[in-house]
Design a protein around this motif. Structure first.
Motif, mmCIF file in Angstrom:
data_model
loop_
_atom_site.group_PDB
_atom_site.id
_atom_site.type_symbol
_atom_site.label_atom_id
_atom_site.label_comp_id
_atom_site.label_asym_id
_atom_site.label_seq_id
_atom_site.Cartn_x
_atom_site.Cartn_y
_atom_site.Cartn_z
ATOM 1 N N ILE A 229 35.431 46.893 41.881
ATOM 2 C CA ILE A 229 35.424 47.856 43.160
ATOM 3 C C ILE A 229 33.865 46.971 43.795
ATOM 4 N N ASP A 230 33.154 46.044 43.621
ATOM 5 C CA ASP A 230 31.857 45.345 44.369
ATOM 6 C C ASP A 230 33.075 44.602 45.082
ATOM 7 N N MET A 231 34.513 43.526 44.095
ATOM 8 C CA MET A 231 35.295 43.227 44.910
ATOM 9 C C MET A 231 36.258 43.339 45.938
ATOM 10 N N GLN A 232 36.874 44.781 45.633
ATOM 11 C CA GLN A 232 37.427 45.134 46.794
ATOM 12 C C GLN A 232 36.529 45.250 47.591
ATOM 13 N N ALA A 233 35.482 46.253 47.242
ATOM 14 C CA ALA A 233 34.705 45.726 49.075
ATOM 15 C C ALA A 233 34.722 44.842 49.672
ATOM 16 N N GLU A 234 34.365 43.312 49.029
ATOM 17 C CA GLU A 234 33.879 42.108 49.627
ATOM 18 C C GLU A 234 35.331 41.931 50.073
ATOM 19 N N GLY A 235 36.696 42.369 49.857
ATOM 20 C CA GLY A 235 38.048 41.496 50.679
ATOM 21 C C GLY A 235 38.165 40.691 49.418
ATOM 22 N N SER A 236 38.295 40.368 48.447
ATOM 23 C CA SER A 236 38.407 39.548 47.422
ATOM 24 C C SER A 236 39.419 39.857 46.197
ATOM 25 N N PHE A 237 38.939 41.233 45.789
ATOM 26 C CA PHE A 237 40.453 42.166 44.868
ATOM 27 C C PHE A 237 41.192 43.527 46.247
ATOM 28 N N SER A 238 42.323 43.380 46.076
ATOM 29 C CA SER A 238 43.275 44.379 46.076
ATOM 30 C C SER A 238 44.312 44.762 44.779
ATOM 31 N N TYR A 239 43.401 46.116 45.207
ATOM 32 C CA TYR A 239 44.527 47.085 43.994
ATOM 33 C C TYR A 239 45.675 47.398 44.886
ATOM 34 N N ALA A 240 46.863 46.932 44.023
ATOM 35 C CA ALA A 240 47.996 47.261 44.390
ATOM 36 C C ALA A 240 48.914 47.735 43.820
ATOM 37 N N GLY A 241 49.042 49.160 42.838
ATOM 38 C CA GLY A 241 48.900 49.907 42.221
ATOM 39 C C GLY A 241 49.545 50.198 40.574
ATOM 40 N N ARG A 242 50.252 50.838 40.288
ATOM 41 C CA ARG A 242 49.941 51.152 38.483
ATOM 42 C C ARG A 242 51.426 50.156 38.071
ATOM 43 N N ASP A 243 51.257 49.586 37.025
ATOM 44 C CA ASP A 243 51.822 49.385 35.766
ATOM 45 C C ASP A 243 52.473 47.514 37.092
ATOM 46 N N SER A 244 53.540 47.650 36.681
ATOM 47 C CA SER A 244 54.000 46.572 36.834
ATOM 48 C C SER A 244 54.575 45.956 38.911
ATOM 49 N N ALA A 245 54.080 47.235 39.697
ATOM 50 C CA ALA A 245 54.025 47.251 40.953
ATOM 51 C C ALA A 245 53.610 45.843 41.510
ATOM 52 N N PRO A 246 52.518 45.925 41.516
ATOM 53 C CA PRO A 246 51.835 44.355 42.273
ATOM 54 C C PRO A 246 52.725 43.096 42.168
ATOM 55 N N ASP A 247 53.640 42.423 41.259
ATOM 56 C CA ASP A 247 53.856 41.753 40.282
ATOM 57 C C ASP A 247 54.999 40.874 40.986
ATOM 58 N N ALA A 248 55.610 41.776 42.099
ATOM 59 C CA ALA A 248 56.101 41.562 43.449
ATOM 60 C C ALA A 248 54.843 40.633 44.526
ATOM 61 N N LEU A 249 54.386 40.230 44.518
ATOM 62 C CA LEU A 249 52.719 40.200 45.226
ATOM 63 C C LEU A 249 52.903 38.482 44.915
ATOM 64 N N PHE A 250 52.634 38.161 43.803
ATOM 65 C CA PHE A 250 52.464 37.024 43.474
ATOM 66 C C PHE A 250 53.624 36.107 44.014
ATOM 67 N N GLY A 251 55.102 36.278 43.801
ATOM 68 C CA GLY A 251 56.135 35.088 44.250
ATOM 69 C C GLY A 251 55.989 35.339 45.375
ATOM 70 N N SER A 252 55.776 36.473 46.298
ATOM 71 C CA SER A 252 56.563 36.353 48.130
ATOM 72 C C SER A 252 54.784 35.508 48.711
ATOM 73 N N GLY A 253 53.733 35.292 48.090
ATOM 74 C CA GLY A 253 52.181 34.847 48.562
ATOM 75 C C GLY A 253 51.664 35.601 48.863
ATOM 76 N N GLU A 254 51.842 36.903 48.722
ATOM 77 C CA GLU A 254 50.525 37.524 49.609
ATOM 78 C C GLU A 254 49.610 37.635 48.770
ATOM 79 N N ALA A 255 49.496 37.469 47.276
ATOM 80 C CA ALA A 255 47.767 37.255 46.776
ATOM 81 C C ALA A 255 48.381 36.213 46.139
ATOM 82 N N ALA A 256 47.353 34.985 45.845
ATOM 83 C CA ALA A 256 46.486 34.681 45.794
ATOM 84 C C ALA A 256 46.837 33.854 44.304
#
Length: 440
Positions: free
Chosen positions: A239-266
């Motif tokens: 909760i705290d990390m999302q509030a400060e912008g350091s964590f981004s919840y991006a959906g359930r199960d494997s939906a966020p997988d694409a964020l790493f290969g694309s470079g969006e999520a470090a």
């Protein structure tokens, strides 16, 4: 004098004329693999089919893990079950309870007189798919654990040491904030499979029970333990990390997988089986490391637990002895060191056997691919406990949905971390009691 061939098919002996050709015994295999994993599965199945001339395995995609499990249950009720079905690890308790629908692997191998040594499988995998008395019930296939994937280029741009990835949650949070504040990446940290990684894996790493009764291994009367301070603390961290912008919840199960290969999520916490996709998609320097832990809760983290799926043999009305002999032959092929090592190296799933691990090592795979053995090393940490074997809870897929729903509400500011975990326990225990009432 004409010679007549005699072919045994199940219990029936068929006399064939001189021009007749024996039909291969067909084995139906339902699975949930997609993308590069589906391609790797097809290669393994084709390898088996080409290795002998008695059987042919037909691999059929049936949708997501949940859809595949539902399809198999419906097919069994209709008397049309496949011979083999791929079931995700959280469906293990449900499948074990459906005794009339399954053909336990240890029994299959004994009935077909197929040589089988369950001790060839690595301990975390063998233990998860075995009954309370140690007999293997399903065949391990695609086993993974979770790791932390990180973008080394983004670390450099944020002034962080790319060869010294974060170990603790405090370090993860500091690195994620530095990345976002510096503009090195759009997202500092995200996670796939929130329930599996952020709660189930978290429990194992910290040697805290996810549920009573040894996480359900000792009985169906287990109750969830998610009001423990560890889970409340961690929910508050997200909760705290999302509030400060350091964590981004991006959906359930494997939906966020694409964020790493694309470079969006470090940084992304995801399955070790993401490796094949990262290798294909990432256009930057990347690394992988162990899951982080809270050093105020444990000095040295314990082993992580497996994910992925195993192969279950279904009771199929009218199936012949030869068909089940074909299933046993296919399972033996999967257990061969060369097959196991090839599957591991193609996908990023862990090798299932000790011989498979040694075969991959002998080929120089880990020297050429730094970090490819981290999942194995994390799973094999010493001194496992009853809290680190995994989960054997009925209707666990439904409980995972409850965790998603309650944590999402907390991340949206609709309830506190304490309220979220209390709601998970209340709703999850109701699901456990429903399961217990049906199968006990």
């Amino acid at each position: 004098m004409k010679v007549r061939k005699v072919v045994v098919v199940g219990l029936a002996i068929l006399a064939l004329g001189p021009m007749a050709v024996a039909q291969k015994v067909s084995i139906e295999f339902w699975h949930a693999a997609t993308g590069v994993l589906a391609a790797a599965l097809t290669e393994v199945v084709n390898g088996f089919n080409a290795s002998q001339d008695q059987y042919v395995v037909n691999a059929v995609y049936k949708g997501s893990y949940t859809e595949t499990m539902s399809a198999a249950i419906a097919a069994f009720r209709a008397g049309q079950a496949p011979h083999i079905v791929q079931i995700f690890e959280v469906g293990t308790a449900t499948m074990m309870a459906a005794e009339e629908a399954i053909y336990p692997v240890h029994q299959l191998m004994a009935d077909t007189e197929t040589p089988f040594d369950p001790d060839q499988y690595i301990a975390p995998v063998k233990g998860y798919y075995s009954s309370a008395d140690g007999k293997m019930v399903s065949m391990p296939f695609n086993s993974s654990t979770a790791l932390l994937w990180y973008n080394k280029d983004a670390f450099r741009a944020a002034g962080l040491d790319p060869e010294n990835p974060p170990r603790t949650w405090a370090e993860v949070r500091a690195a994620a904030k530095a990345i976002v504040d510096s503009g090195a990446a759009k997202m500092g940290l995200s996670t796939s499979w929130l329930t599996w990684i952020q709660y189930e894996q978290l429990a194992a790493l910290h040697d805290v029970p996810f549920a009573t009764r040894a996480n359900g291994f000792e009985g169906m009367d287990a109750e969830l333990n998610l009001t423990h301070p560890l889970f409340v603390r961690h929910t508050q961290t997200l909760i705290d990390m999302q509030a400060e912008g350091s964590f981004s919840y991006a959906g359930r199960d494997s939906a966020p997988d694409a964020l790493f290969g694309s470079g969006e999520a470090a940084m992304l916490m995801a399955s070790s089986a993401l490796r094949a996709r990262v290798v294909r998609e990432a256009q930057f320097d990347w690394g992988v490391t162990y899951l982080p832990y809270y050093d105020e809760f444990i000095a040295e983290p314990k082993n992580s637990i497996i994910g992925g799926a195993s192969l279950w043999v279904m009771r199929r009305p009218g199936a012949s002895v030869a068909e089940y002999q074909g299933v046993a032959a296919f399972f033996s092929y999967l257990g061969q060191a060369a097959t196991d090592a090839k599957w591991h190296m193609m996908t990023g799933y862990v090798p299932l056997t000790l011989a498979g691990y040694e075969a991959a090592k002998a080929q120089g795979y880990y020297e050429a691919n730094p970090g490819a053995d981290l999942a194995i090393l994390q799973l094999a940490r010493p001194n496992p406990t009853e809290n680190t074997r995994g989960l054997r809870l009925g209707n666990l897929p439904e409980i995972r949905v409850v965790v998603y729903e309650e944590v999402e509400k907390a991340l949206q500011g609709q309830q506190t971390a304490e309220q979220a975990m209390a709601n998970v326990v209340r709703r999850g225990n109701a699901i456990l009691r429903e399961f217990e009432a049906i199968y006990k």
